[in-house]
Design a protein around this motif. Sequence first.
Motif, mmCIF file in Angstrom:
data_model
loop_
_atom_site.group_PDB
_atom_site.id
_atom_site.type_symbol
_atom_site.label_atom_id
_atom_site.label_comp_id
_atom_site.label_asym_id
_atom_site.label_seq_id
_atom_site.Cartn_x
_atom_site.Cartn_y
_atom_site.Cartn_z
ATOM 1 N N ARG A 78 -1.988 -29.988 3.723
ATOM 2 C CA ARG A 78 -2.631 -28.864 4.535
ATOM 3 C C ARG A 78 -2.665 -27.734 3.988
ATOM 4 N N PRO A 79 -3.558 -26.955 4.013
ATOM 5 C CA PRO A 79 -3.815 -25.874 3.136
ATOM 6 C C PRO A 79 -2.911 -24.776 3.243
ATOM 7 N N THR A 80 -2.417 -23.868 2.393
ATOM 8 C CA THR A 80 -1.414 -23.041 2.746
ATOM 9 C C THR A 80 -1.998 -21.691 3.717
ATOM 10 N N ALA A 81 -1.170 -21.465 4.498
ATOM 11 C CA ALA A 81 -1.745 -20.240 5.194
ATOM 12 C C ALA A 81 -0.729 -19.152 5.189
ATOM 13 N N VAL A 82 -1.100 -17.988 4.698
ATOM 14 C CA VAL A 82 -0.306 -17.036 4.404
ATOM 15 C C VAL A 82 -0.285 -16.034 5.438
ATOM 16 N N ARG A 83 1.007 -15.567 5.645
ATOM 17 C CA ARG A 83 1.444 -14.780 6.819
ATOM 18 C C ARG A 83 2.239 -13.498 6.190
ATOM 19 N N ASP A 84 1.885 -12.420 5.867
ATOM 20 C CA ASP A 84 2.593 -11.605 4.982
ATOM 21 C C ASP A 84 2.467 -9.993 5.652
ATOM 22 N N GLU A 85 3.531 -9.533 6.402
ATOM 23 C CA GLU A 85 3.287 -8.435 7.029
ATOM 24 C C GLU A 85 3.248 -7.171 6.070
ATOM 25 N N LEU A 86 3.585 -7.351 4.642
ATOM 26 C CA LEU A 86 3.386 -6.197 3.740
ATOM 27 C C LEU A 86 1.833 -6.343 3.682
ATOM 28 N N MET A 87 1.130 -7.553 3.426
ATOM 29 C CA MET A 87 -0.300 -7.145 3.182
ATOM 30 C C MET A 87 -1.074 -6.532 4.470
ATOM 31 N N VAL A 88 -0.413 -6.665 5.480
ATOM 32 C CA VAL A 88 -1.125 -6.077 6.906
ATOM 33 C C VAL A 88 -0.930 -4.595 6.748
ATOM 34 N N LYS A 89 0.426 -4.359 6.367
ATOM 35 C CA LYS A 89 0.553 -2.658 5.795
ATOM 36 C C LYS A 89 -0.258 -2.317 4.840
ATOM 37 N N VAL A 90 -0.433 -3.143 3.856
ATOM 38 C CA VAL A 90 -1.410 -2.467 2.753
ATOM 39 C C VAL A 90 -2.822 -2.552 3.123
ATOM 40 N N GLN A 91 -3.196 -3.189 3.954
ATOM 41 C CA GLN A 91 -4.339 -3.280 4.640
ATOM 42 C C GLN A 91 -4.757 -2.179 5.330
ATOM 43 N N ALA A 92 -3.816 -1.734 6.023
ATOM 44 C CA ALA A 92 -3.771 -0.257 6.873
ATOM 45 C C ALA A 92 -3.474 1.040 6.168
ATOM 46 N N ALA A 93 -3.209 0.872 4.674
ATOM 47 C CA ALA A 93 -2.829 2.013 4.006
ATOM 48 C C ALA A 93 -3.661 3.196 4.046
ATOM 49 N N ASP A 94 -4.688 3.149 4.105
ATOM 50 C CA ASP A 94 -5.713 3.919 4.135
ATOM 51 C C ASP A 94 -5.787 5.002 5.411
ATOM 52 N N ILE A 95 -5.019 4.714 6.499
ATOM 53 C CA ILE A 95 -4.918 5.633 7.655
ATOM 54 C C ILE A 95 -3.291 5.370 7.779
ATOM 55 N N GLY A 96 -2.512 4.846 7.312
ATOM 56 C CA GLY A 96 -1.160 4.686 7.469
ATOM 57 C C GLY A 96 -0.248 5.809 6.621
ATOM 58 N N ASP A 97 1.031 5.379 6.272
ATOM 59 C CA ASP A 97 1.834 6.175 5.864
ATOM 60 C C ASP A 97 2.130 5.732 4.406
ATOM 61 N N THR A 98 1.096 6.282 3.485
ATOM 62 C CA THR A 98 0.853 5.642 2.112
ATOM 63 C C THR A 98 2.266 5.592 1.250
ATOM 64 N N ALA A 99 3.270 6.556 1.541
ATOM 65 C CA ALA A 99 4.406 6.854 0.669
ATOM 66 C C ALA A 99 5.359 5.642 1.351
ATOM 67 N N ALA A 100 5.358 5.369 2.537
ATOM 68 C CA ALA A 100 6.031 4.205 2.935
ATOM 69 C C ALA A 100 5.612 2.756 2.719
ATOM 70 N N VAL A 101 4.210 2.825 2.681
ATOM 71 C CA VAL A 101 3.562 1.366 2.033
ATOM 72 C C VAL A 101 3.894 1.281 0.542
ATOM 73 N N ARG A 102 3.823 2.534 -0.159
ATOM 74 C CA ARG A 102 4.062 2.230 -1.551
ATOM 75 C C ARG A 102 5.657 1.876 -1.954
ATOM 76 N N ALA A 103 6.467 2.392 -0.870
ATOM 77 C CA ALA A 103 7.983 2.055 -0.944
ATOM 78 C C ALA A 103 8.086 0.662 -0.683
ATOM 79 N N HIS A 104 7.354 -0.006 0.366
ATOM 80 C CA HIS A 104 7.484 -1.244 0.835
ATOM 81 C C HIS A 104 7.016 -2.175 -0.664
ATOM 82 N N ILE A 105 5.872 -1.759 -1.196
ATOM 83 C CA ILE A 105 5.587 -2.527 -2.412
ATOM 84 C C ILE A 105 6.641 -2.517 -3.303
#
Length: 188
Positions: free
Chosen positions: A88-115
């Motif tokens: 089966r094809p791989t299905a990626v479910r990555d919470e970090l990617m959701v946070k990065v997707q929302a970085a433009d309106i989110g807490d950029t410093a926190a997203v940076r720390a998560h990365i």
Amino acid sequence: MSLKYAVLASLLEGEASGYDLAKIFDVSVSNFWAATPQQLYRELERLAADGLIEARVVPQERRPNKRLFTLTAAGRADLVAFTAKEPRPTAVRDELMVKVQAADIGDTAAVRAHIEERMAWATGKLARYERVRAHLLQGMSEERFLREGERVGPYLTLLRGISLEEENLRWGRRALEILDLRTAGADR
């Protein structure tokens, strides 16, 4: 894919206890399949009930008796059949990617720390994978191991894990670079 086949494939290494399998999963299988010790023990019971593995009890003096598991002929046949099926094809479910997707309106410093945390995790996994690689090669060159080694499957999955973590680091560096550029632009 179910945990079933990851356990059966791990038993290709030879007889193992549930504890041994948990260590195998932690060191080598974890680069492509995650399971808790409790999940492993439940799966071992199911596989034994289905006749795909068998257990023998090893008495121990100062500890509880140990159960060692091996593949049966039926388990090997099931594993062979599994290798022939289309994956089966791989299905990626990555919470970090959701946070990065929302970085433009989110807490950029926190997203940076998560990365940065993800990068630190990737660096640690790479170090562990390199230790496993040295153990698998047992002093041989990679070329010699690939020609003469007993089993190549664990080495190939290890190479995949290494490349994934190296890519996580490349992506992390680039993502931090871009976030820094955006932050610098916003400060002007």
